[in-house]
Design a protein around this motif. Sequence first.
Motif, PDB file in Angstrom:
ATOM      1  N   TYR A 173      46.070  42.251  47.320  1.00  0.00           N
ATOM      2  CA  TYR A 173      45.050  43.293  47.227  1.00  0.00           C
ATOM      3  C   TYR A 173      44.282  43.397  48.544  1.00  0.00           C
ATOM      4  O   TYR A 173      43.792  42.389  49.070  1.00  0.00           O
ATOM      5  N   LEU A 174      44.208  44.586  49.083  1.00  0.00           N
ATOM      6  CA  LEU A 174      43.510  44.922  50.330  1.00  0.00           C
ATOM      7  C   LEU A 174      44.028  44.149  51.553  1.00  0.00           C
ATOM      8  O   LEU A 174      43.317  44.030  52.551  1.00  0.00           O
ATOM      9  N   SER A 196      45.822  52.197  45.255  1.00  0.00           N
ATOM     10  CA  SER A 196      44.910  51.273  44.563  1.00  0.00           C
ATOM     11  C   SER A 196      44.668  49.969  45.318  1.00  0.00           C
ATOM     12  O   SER A 196      44.496  48.910  44.717  1.00  0.00           O
ATOM     13  N   GLY A 197      44.678  50.016  46.654  1.00  0.00           N
ATOM     14  CA  GLY A 197      44.399  48.830  47.456  1.00  0.00           C
ATOM     15  C   GLY A 197      45.601  47.952  47.732  1.00  0.00           C
ATOM     16  O   GLY A 197      45.447  46.822  48.186  1.00  0.00           O
ATOM     17  N   SER A 253      51.445  53.302  49.415  1.00  0.00           N
ATOM     18  CA  SER A 253      50.177  52.596  49.221  1.00  0.00           C
ATOM     19  C   SER A 253      49.369  53.290  48.130  1.00  0.00           C
ATOM     20  O   SER A 253      49.339  54.515  48.045  1.00  0.00           O
ATOM     21  N   ASP A 301      45.810  57.395  41.785  1.00  0.00           N
ATOM     22  CA  ASP A 301      45.751  55.945  41.969  1.00  0.00           C
ATOM     23  C   ASP A 301      47.051  55.262  41.561  1.00  0.00           C
ATOM     24  O   ASP A 301      47.193  54.054  41.726  1.00  0.00           O
TER      25      ASP A 301
END
Length: 169
Positions: free
Chosen positions: A59-60, A39-40, A37, A93
């Motif tokens: 994303y997320l 950067s989201g 995992s 990141d």
Amino acid sequence: EFFDSRIAATPTAVIQRATTGDFANVVSSPQAKIVVSASGFVVALNTSNNEDEWHCSAYLDETDWAISVATQCTSGRLLGSPGPIVAAARFGDDIVAYKSRSMYVGTYVGAPEVWRWRQVSTEVGCTGIDAIADTPKGHVFQGADGIYLYDGTTPKRLGDGVINSWYVT
């Protein structure tokens, strides 16, 4: 770990997720040997489709694996050198993906590309999934011919001379 979730991968089943208690299938996810995992995103590498493939979640959202520009869920392959992706680890990141004789750095760049992969070595790679240590100085990893440090620039061989001769033989 991804926020409050624990994520696990195995080449014989889809990605597993647990927030509390037991792991459960993330139904739309790929089968993969490696999961990282950054950067989201959750990124699966060495998938059942192709050993040189990576696939990122939305994303997320580690539960959404449907390819979509809107959610930034996408996939690609690392084709600059032969062989499967054998290891990967977060690097700040970014993500570093290792083949046995090469390595790539993936950087989040946003839609539509999402992740841009840059090959940083065509000669040095990692021997396997458990052969990387993430340290404050960078990744220390076992290559085919010695131990290396990747500090964000180029891989540097450590322990030349007697130590390296002893370790490699």
